[in-house]
Motif scaffolding. Structure first.
Motif, PDB file in Angstrom:
ATOM      1  N   ALA A  36      -2.891  -7.854   3.173  1.00 53.73           N
ATOM      2  CA  ALA A  36      -1.699  -8.776   3.999  1.00 53.73           C
ATOM      3  C   ALA A  36      -0.265  -8.661   3.750  1.00 53.73           C
ATOM      4  CB  ALA A  36      -2.421 -10.015   5.066  1.00 53.73           C
ATOM      5  N   ASP A  37      -0.541  -9.163   1.892  1.00 56.71           N
ATOM      6  CA  ASP A  37       0.897  -9.121   1.316  1.00 56.71           C
ATOM      7  C   ASP A  37       1.606  -7.505   1.276  1.00 56.71           C
ATOM      8  OD1 ASP A  37       1.515 -11.997   1.444  1.00 56.71           O
ATOM      9  OD2 ASP A  37      -0.103 -12.047  -0.575  1.00 56.71           O
ATOM     10  N   ASN A  44      -3.114   4.355   6.283  1.00 59.24           N
ATOM     11  CA  ASN A  44      -4.625   4.281   7.086  1.00 59.24           C
ATOM     12  C   ASN A  44      -4.710   2.902   7.022  1.00 59.24           C
ATOM     13  OD1 ASN A  44      -6.767   3.541   8.683  1.00 59.24           O
ATOM     14  ND2 ASN A  44      -7.298   5.882   8.027  1.00 59.24           N
ATOM     15  N   GLU A  45      -4.638   1.716   7.527  1.00 52.99           N
ATOM     16  CA  GLU A  45      -5.190   0.169   7.202  1.00 52.99           C
ATOM     17  C   GLU A  45      -5.964  -0.104   8.571  1.00 52.99           C
ATOM     18  OE1 GLU A  45      -1.185  -1.205   7.274  1.00 52.99           O
ATOM     19  OE2 GLU A  45      -1.101  -0.987   5.367  1.00 52.99           O
ATOM     20  N   VAL A  81      -8.542   1.342   0.299  1.00 55.21           N
ATOM     21  CA  VAL A  81      -8.220   0.588   2.268  1.00 55.21           C
ATOM     22  C   VAL A  81      -7.426   2.475   3.059  1.00 55.21           C
ATOM     23  CG1 VAL A  81      -5.797  -0.356   3.826  1.00 55.21           C
ATOM     24  CG2 VAL A  81      -6.753  -1.631   1.451  1.00 55.21           C
ATOM     25  N   GLY A  82      -8.380   2.965   3.604  1.00 59.22           N
ATOM     26  CA  GLY A  82      -8.196   3.807   4.751  1.00 59.22           C
ATOM     27  C   GLY A  82      -8.463   5.319   3.453  1.00 59.22           C
ATOM     28  N   GLY A  83      -9.184   5.021   2.097  1.00 60.44           N
ATOM     29  CA  GLY A  83      -9.233   5.842   0.914  1.00 60.44           C
ATOM     30  C   GLY A  83      -8.292   6.080  -0.152  1.00 60.44           C
ATOM     31  N   GLU A  84      -7.111   5.272   0.289  1.00 60.40           N
ATOM     32  CA  GLU A  84      -6.465   5.143  -1.114  1.00 60.40           C
ATOM     33  C   GLU A  84      -6.879   3.722  -1.769  1.00 60.40           C
ATOM     34  OE1 GLU A  84      -1.641   4.692  -0.383  1.00 60.40           O
ATOM     35  OE2 GLU A  84      -3.242   5.225   1.835  1.00 60.40           O
ATOM     36  N   TYR A  85      -6.733   3.978  -3.354  1.00 61.98           N
ATOM     37  CA  TYR A  85      -7.116   3.153  -4.551  1.00 61.98           C
ATOM     38  C   TYR A  85      -6.460   2.081  -3.835  1.00 61.98           C
ATOM     39  CZ  TYR A  85     -10.328   6.104  -6.477  1.00 61.98           C
ATOM     40  OH  TYR A  85     -11.278   7.116  -6.584  1.00 61.98           O
ATOM     41  N   PHE A  86      -6.897   0.774  -4.357  1.00 53.81           N
ATOM     42  CA  PHE A  86      -5.983  -0.746  -4.127  1.00 53.81           C
ATOM     43  C   PHE A  86      -4.921  -0.586  -5.934  1.00 53.81           C
ATOM     44  CE2 PHE A  86      -9.291  -4.638  -3.146  1.00 53.81           C
ATOM     45  CZ  PHE A  86      -9.375  -4.027  -2.286  1.00 53.81           C
TER      46      PHE A  86
END
Lengths: 193, 193
Positions: A36-37, A44-45, A81-86
């Motif tokens: 959330a931050d 893509n969230e 998140v949407g295929g992107e790493y944290f």
């Protein structure tokens, strides 16, 4: 002999770092960041995990002056998140020319760096690797593994933080899950160039 | 957007640190110190080991400027000279107020620190301990164990080195082998106070 010491000489101290968990003992200052931050940081969230902790920064706090060294451990959870790493938010130093050193303690990832002209560099993070982030390079760490990525960062006390430039423009590249592992690809939403 | 980058922006780089041996990869700059290089530093040198290596410093060299971070691993062998544990020469920073951070990677020892007015502080070194050495404190590491003491040190690029003050005056305290382990005792040859 010189004995005209300034009145504000600091007293030496020690902190224990757990190389696996990143925990500090004592650990008075912990900054926690959930997805959330980081709303708006990922392309893509739709599957964003909300309030779960994405990373924590454990600080060894000293006065933020040019003669001191600030340092911290960061514990970045695995996930996408949407295929992107944290990843961490990433920032430039407010005082642009200040360098930073990262020492990875556990896990694996990528350190993505960018100049304001859009030039990028990406370096591996794994235990024992010292990454030297020279002045002028924005820096973001990305967990490409299955376990927490833990690193110890040291920077000059007056470096300061400019998060706004990355929040506004994005990073020139993003790190996505590919068929054969992490891929560093252009960020379609980058507006800095 | 600011694109007026200075012409001398450095390129990010990485170095691997072996936490057990202190070896760097790549490792272009190694400073080796034998007891012969430390002649006069120990109170009783009748059993001094001569040319055998006492410690090695593996440097990650960058320009020594106020915006950079210099860092190195030190590998300090175990042993004693006249009952004093093997130690580094120890120094003040030439720019007195610059801080330094030590992260111990393996082995055990003591970090002995002193102000120019003779005030001392001694802190434990063991794996995972971050020792914060504030500005104005001379610092010397001492190996009180049976295996090499290996630590990673980070300091501000323009800190500089003043070895002469310690070479001339000695440290206010020395660390000797006692019946129940290491003892920190006054240095009978200290001339600084």
């Amino acid at each position: 002999m010189t004995t005209d010491l300034p009145a504000d000489v600091m007293v030496p101290f020690a902190v224990h770092v757990d190389f696996q968990s990143g925990a500090l003992t004592p650990d008075p200052v912990i900054l926690r960041r959930s997805h959330a931050d980081l709303a708006g940081y990922f392309v893509n969230e739709s599957d964003a995990p909300g309030e779960d902790e994405m990373y924590a920064v454990h600080e060894i706090r000293v006065p933020a002056t040019n003669n001191n060294l600030l340092s911290s451990t960061t514990v970045l959870q695995p996930g996408t998140v949407g295929g992107e790493y944290f990843m961490t938010k990433g920032h430039f130093h407010a005082t642009r020319d200040r360098a930073e050193i990262y020492l990875t303690l556990s896990g694996q990832g990528l350190l993505v760096m960018a100049l304001e002209d859009g030039t990028t560099q990406t370096k591996e993070m794994r235990p024992g690797i010292v990454n030297y982030v020279p002045g002028h390079w924005a820096h973001r760490s990305v967990n490409t593994g299955d376990v927490p990525l833990v690193f110890y960062a040291v920077y000059i006390g007056d470096a300061g933080y400019d998060y706004a430039t990355i929040a506004d423009q994005g990073f020139p590249v993003i790190v996505v899950e590919g068929e054969d592992g992490p891929e560093v690809v252009p960020n379609p939403r980058y507006t800095g160039r």
